[in-house]
Design an enzyme around this catalytic site. Structure first.
Site, PDB file in Angstrom:
ATOM      1  N   ASP A   1     -14.493  -0.358  -8.888  1.00  0.00           N
ATOM      2  CA  ASP A   1     -15.882  -0.918  -8.157  1.00  0.00           C
ATOM      3  C   ASP A   1     -16.036  -0.336  -7.010  1.00  0.00           C
ATOM      4  OD1 ASP A   1     -13.346  -2.513  -7.954  1.00  0.00           O
ATOM      5  OD2 ASP A   1     -14.381  -3.404  -6.314  1.00  0.00           O
TER       6      ASP A   1
ATOM      7  N   LYS B   1      -0.680  -4.351  -8.064  1.00  0.00           N
ATOM      8  CA  LYS B   1       0.121  -4.822  -9.193  1.00  0.00           C
ATOM      9  C   LYS B   1       0.272  -6.426  -9.116  1.00  0.00           C
ATOM     10  CE  LYS B   1       3.581  -2.646  -6.939  1.00  0.00           C
ATOM     11  NZ  LYS B   1       2.737  -1.556  -5.934  1.00  0.00           N
TER      12      LYS B   1
ATOM     13  N   HIS C   1       2.293  -7.911  -2.190  1.00  0.00           N
ATOM     14  CA  HIS C   1       1.123  -8.098  -3.483  1.00  0.00           C
ATOM     15  C   HIS C   1       0.291  -9.042  -3.281  1.00  0.00           C
ATOM     16  CE1 HIS C   1       4.724  -6.212  -6.000  1.00  0.00           C
ATOM     17  NE2 HIS C   1       4.467  -5.392  -5.132  1.00  0.00           N
TER      18      HIS C   1
HETATM   19  P1  GDP Z   1       0.072  -4.406  -4.714  1.00  0.00           P
HETATM   20  O1  GDP Z   1       1.039  -3.717  -3.782  1.00  0.00           O
HETATM   21  O2  GDP Z   1       0.079  -3.048  -5.975  1.00  0.00           O
HETATM   22  O3  GDP Z   1       0.160  -5.539  -5.422  1.00  0.00           O
HETATM   23  O4  GDP Z   1      -1.514  -3.956  -4.290  1.00  0.00           O
HETATM   24  P2  GDP Z   1      -1.865  -4.760  -2.789  1.00  0.00           P
HETATM   25  O5  GDP Z   1      -2.144  -5.919  -3.060  1.00  0.00           O
HETATM   26  O6  GDP Z   1      -1.078  -4.137  -1.712  1.00  0.00           O
HETATM   27  O7  GDP Z   1      -3.090  -3.749  -2.696  1.00  0.00           O
HETATM   28  C1  GDP Z   1      -4.181  -3.974  -3.632  1.00  0.00           C
HETATM   29  C2  GDP Z   1      -5.614  -4.621  -3.156  1.00  0.00           C
HETATM   30  O8  GDP Z   1      -6.576  -4.459  -3.724  1.00  0.00           O
HETATM   31  C3  GDP Z   1      -5.311  -6.305  -3.104  1.00  0.00           C
HETATM   32  O9  GDP Z   1      -5.916  -6.471  -1.696  1.00  0.00           O
HETATM   33  C4  GDP Z   1      -6.058  -6.745  -4.227  1.00  0.00           C
HETATM   34  O10 GDP Z   1      -6.683  -7.995  -3.929  1.00  0.00           O
HETATM   35  C5  GDP Z   1      -7.263  -5.768  -4.309  1.00  0.00           C
HETATM   36  N1  GDP Z   1      -7.529  -5.334  -5.619  1.00  0.00           N
HETATM   37  C6  GDP Z   1      -6.628  -5.239  -6.689  1.00  0.00           C
HETATM   38  N2  GDP Z   1      -7.631  -4.919  -7.797  1.00  0.00           N
HETATM   39  C7  GDP Z   1      -8.723  -4.702  -7.407  1.00  0.00           C
HETATM   40  C8  GDP Z   1     -10.066  -4.249  -8.113  1.00  0.00           C
HETATM   41  O11 GDP Z   1     -10.029  -3.868  -9.171  1.00  0.00           O
HETATM   42  N3  GDP Z   1     -10.863  -4.089  -7.189  1.00  0.00           N
HETATM   43  C9  GDP Z   1     -11.004  -4.349  -5.768  1.00  0.00           C
HETATM   44  N4  GDP Z   1     -11.946  -4.120  -5.204  1.00  0.00           N
HETATM   45  N5  GDP Z   1      -9.930  -4.746  -5.201  1.00  0.00           N
HETATM   46  C10 GDP Z   1      -8.892  -4.769  -5.942  1.00  0.00           C
HETATM   47  P1  IMO Z   2       4.031  -2.456  -2.767  1.00  0.00           P
HETATM   48  O1  IMO Z   2       4.998  -3.262  -3.505  1.00  0.00           O
HETATM   49  C1  IMO Z   2       3.234   1.030  -0.345  1.00  0.00           C
HETATM   50  C2  IMO Z   2       6.676   2.814   1.828  1.00  0.00           C
HETATM   51  C3  IMO Z   2       6.557   2.701   3.244  1.00  0.00           C
HETATM   52  C4  IMO Z   2       7.308   4.025   3.595  1.00  0.00           C
HETATM   53  C5  IMO Z   2       8.305   3.898   2.425  1.00  0.00           C
HETATM   54  C6  IMO Z   2       9.691   3.669   2.949  1.00  0.00           C
HETATM   55  O2  IMO Z   2       3.144  -3.505  -2.106  1.00  0.00           O
HETATM   56  O3  IMO Z   2       3.151  -1.323  -3.453  1.00  0.00           O
HETATM   57  P2  IMO Z   2      10.732   1.316   3.262  1.00  0.00           P
HETATM   58  O4  IMO Z   2      10.344   0.057   4.137  1.00  0.00           O
HETATM   59  O5  IMO Z   2      10.757   0.777   1.586  1.00  0.00           O
HETATM   60  O6  IMO Z   2      12.046   1.843   3.316  1.00  0.00           O
HETATM   61  O7  IMO Z   2       9.505   2.363   3.439  1.00  0.00           O
HETATM   62  O8  IMO Z   2       7.949   3.340   1.492  1.00  0.00           O
HETATM   63  N1  IMO Z   2       6.420   1.634   1.096  1.00  0.00           N
HETATM   64  C7  IMO Z   2       5.286   1.096   0.597  1.00  0.00           C
HETATM   65  N2  IMO Z   2       3.993   1.762   0.263  1.00  0.00           N
HETATM   66  N3  IMO Z   2       3.337  -0.296  -0.860  1.00  0.00           N
HETATM   67  C8  IMO Z   2       4.429  -0.541  -0.939  1.00  0.00           C
HETATM   68  O9  IMO Z   2       4.820  -1.862  -1.496  1.00  0.00           O
HETATM   69  C9  IMO Z   2       5.619   0.093  -0.121  1.00  0.00           C
HETATM   70  N4  IMO Z   2       6.897  -0.390   0.109  1.00  0.00           N
HETATM   71  C10 IMO Z   2       7.288   0.569   0.837  1.00  0.00           C
HETATM   72  O10 IMO Z   2       5.338   2.776   3.781  1.00  0.00           O
HETATM   73  O11 IMO Z   2       6.341   5.204   3.478  1.00  0.00           O
HETATM   74 MG    MG Z   3       1.219  -3.650  -1.597  1.00  0.00          MG
END
Ligand code: GDP
Ligand code: IMO
Ligand code: MG
Length: 427
Positions: free
Chosen positions: A332, A16, A41
């Site tokens: 990818d 996201k 994020h």
């Molecule tokens: P979010 O919580 O939804 O914002 O996702 P996170 O940042 O926790 O985890 C997504 C991970 O995937 C991050 O390390 C990003 O840099 C990486 N990422 C996002 N889009 C892509 C993609 O299209 N390809 C690859 N290889 N990595 C990606």
């Molecule tokens: P983003 O925005 C993935 C999960 C926790 C746990 C459950 C409840 O980066 O996608 P909490 O601390 O919210 O009460 O935990 O939700 N969890 C997530 N898993 N991505 C997240 O955020 C999360 N935020 C909470 O691991 O299972």
């Molecule tokens: Mg995340």
């Protein structure tokens, strides 16, 4: 004028942050509307990597006004640290607006989050330990402390005293923890008040006026559809409503303003924490997805559980959120596989289910029914357009699109800002 919602379609960590960042130059406001610093994020810009927890990703785009809206629970110490951390890297947070109606995470919320998890033993949720559940619990129980209380020291004192009057009993008598001193908490939070005051605003009003003036507002969800308190895999969920419906209540924007719902969808599936996960791979294929996709938590550093793409939950995300566009990420990562299994339905006690089952008991027993699709060997991280993808990668995307029930409008082929194939405009 357009208010666009961006939600996670699975169990969070779909990408996201990257998707929000990509839209940074097309939007005027980026709003976090629920959750707190349980979110992580990640955004990669050139050789710089940013991990945002409470701040909306829009803070990285100089023209965007980042907003923390009423639906968020804020740990003020964490927020100030995040602001300082970005300032030290040359990113200004001066434009930030924080809703006066957002709730605060208090020290007892963090203490209770940790100790209740411990008491649950094997039944634990696997929370991030940031105090999210207890803070939302107090909000619903009408004993929360809000950002606006920081502006009135008399009220702040009263609210802290009332809350700790009860919570200290629970902490000491039920959980054998130490008492939390209300005076110390008051002093700490009054310190935060001074520093946060300049950011506090009536954010619902600000957003409403912005929309009237034709500005573009992007509502950035945390977590994902299946972590939603109502629609997720309860009780293995977070304590807020990350789904598109929750965006309106959490930002103070009427549903009639929403024009687009973009759901971020990983090309496979991951989950952190406990709870059902039908396509989870507990063998070396799961390890391969984890290492190849770098699936380690942004917030807690925990290994993410990994599995194949699940079309049943993607369809569910379309239904619950009214998805208008999917942003498919991490395509990818799948390069190099001979064949790629996709879960098309579940088998539960011998019966085929094409939809997410009604009960959690059934969901826990759901066995994936797979169809396999041919993979591709080429590295696709340099692809610039959909046509640059190998035919099998294109076919995989088209298959996921058909099964998920909404168009795939963008595809991530790497973590970088520029590693995105845009099939049609998102805003
Ligand atoms: P979010 O919580 O939804 O914002 O996702 P996170 O940042 O926790 O985890 C997504 C991970 O995937 C991050 O390390 C990003 O840099 C990486 N990422 C996002 N889009 C892509 C993609 O299209 N390809 C690859 N290889 N990595 C990606
Ligand atoms: P983003 O925005 C993935 C999960 C926790 C746990 C459950 C409840 O980066 O996608 P909490 O601390 O919210 O009460 O935990 O939700 N969890 C997530 N898993 N991505 C997240 O955020 C999360 N935020 C909470 O691991 O299972
Ligand atoms: Mg995340």
């Amino acid at each position: 004028m357009p208010a666009v919602v961006l939600v996670g379609a699975q169990w969070g960590d779909e990408g996201k942050g990257k998707a929000t960042d990509l839209l940074g130059d097309q939007v005027d406001y980026v709003v976090r509307y629920q959750g707190g610093n349980n979110a992580g994020h990640t955004v990669v810009i050139g050789d710089q990597k940013y991990a945002l927890h409470l701040l909306p990703t829009g803070v990285l785009s100089p023209e965007v006004v980042p907003v923390i809206a009423n639906g968020v629970v804020i740990d003020p110490g964490v927020l100030l640290e995040e602001i300082e951390g970005l300032r030290a890297r040359g990113i200004s947070c001066e434009r930030l607006l924080i809703s006066a109606s957002a709730h605060l995470i208090m020290p007892h919320h963090k203490a209770l989050d940790k100790v209740t998890e411990r008491y649950l033993g094997k039944a634990k949720i696997g929370t991030t330990g940031r105090g999210i559940g207890p803070a939302y619990g107090d909000k619903i129980a009408r004993m929360g402390v809000r950002v606006q209380d920081l502006l009135d020291p008399g009220i702040l004192r009263k609210k802290i005293e009332v809350a700790l009057n009860e919570k200290n009993q629970v902490l000491t008598k039920v959980y054998n923890r130490r008492v939390i001193d209300p005076e110390k908490v008051l002093e700490e939070y009054l310190g935060y008040a001074e520093r946060l005051k300049p950011y506090i605003a009536d954010t619902s009003l600000v957003l409403s006026k912005a929309l009237d003036q034709g500005r573009v507002v992007l509502l950035e969800g945390g977590q994902g559809n299946l972590l939603d308190i109502d629609h997720g895999t309860y009780p293995f969920v977070t304590s807020s409503s990350p789904t598109a419906g929750g965006a309106c209540a959490g930002a103070g924007i009427p549903p009639t303003r929403l024009t687009r719902v973009i759901a971020i969808l990983k090309a496979y599936t991951t989950r952190v924490g406990s709870g059902p996960f039908p396509t989870e791979l507990l063998d070396e294929r799961g390890d391969w997805l984890r290492t190849t996709g770098h699936e380690y938590g942004t917030t807690t550093g925990r290994d993410r559980r990994c599995g194949w793409f699940d079309a049943v939950i993607a369809r569910y995300a379309t239904r619950i959120n009214g998805v208008t566009d999917f942003f498919l990420t991490k395509l990818d990562v799948l390069s190099g596989l001979e064949r790629i299994p996709v879960c098309v339905a579940y088998e539960i006690d011998g019966v085929r289910h094409d939809e997410v089952p009604m009960t959690q008991t059934d969901f826990h027993h759901a066995k994936p029914i797979y169809e396999e699709f041919p993979g591709w060997q080429e590295d696709i991280s340099e692809a610039k357009s959909f046509d640059d993808l190998p035919p099998n990668a294109r076919a995989y995307v088209r298959t996921l699109e058909e099964m998920s029930g909404a168009p795939i409008s963008a595809i991530g082929v790497g973590p970088g800002r520029t590693q995105t194939l845009q099939l049609r405009p998102l805003v």
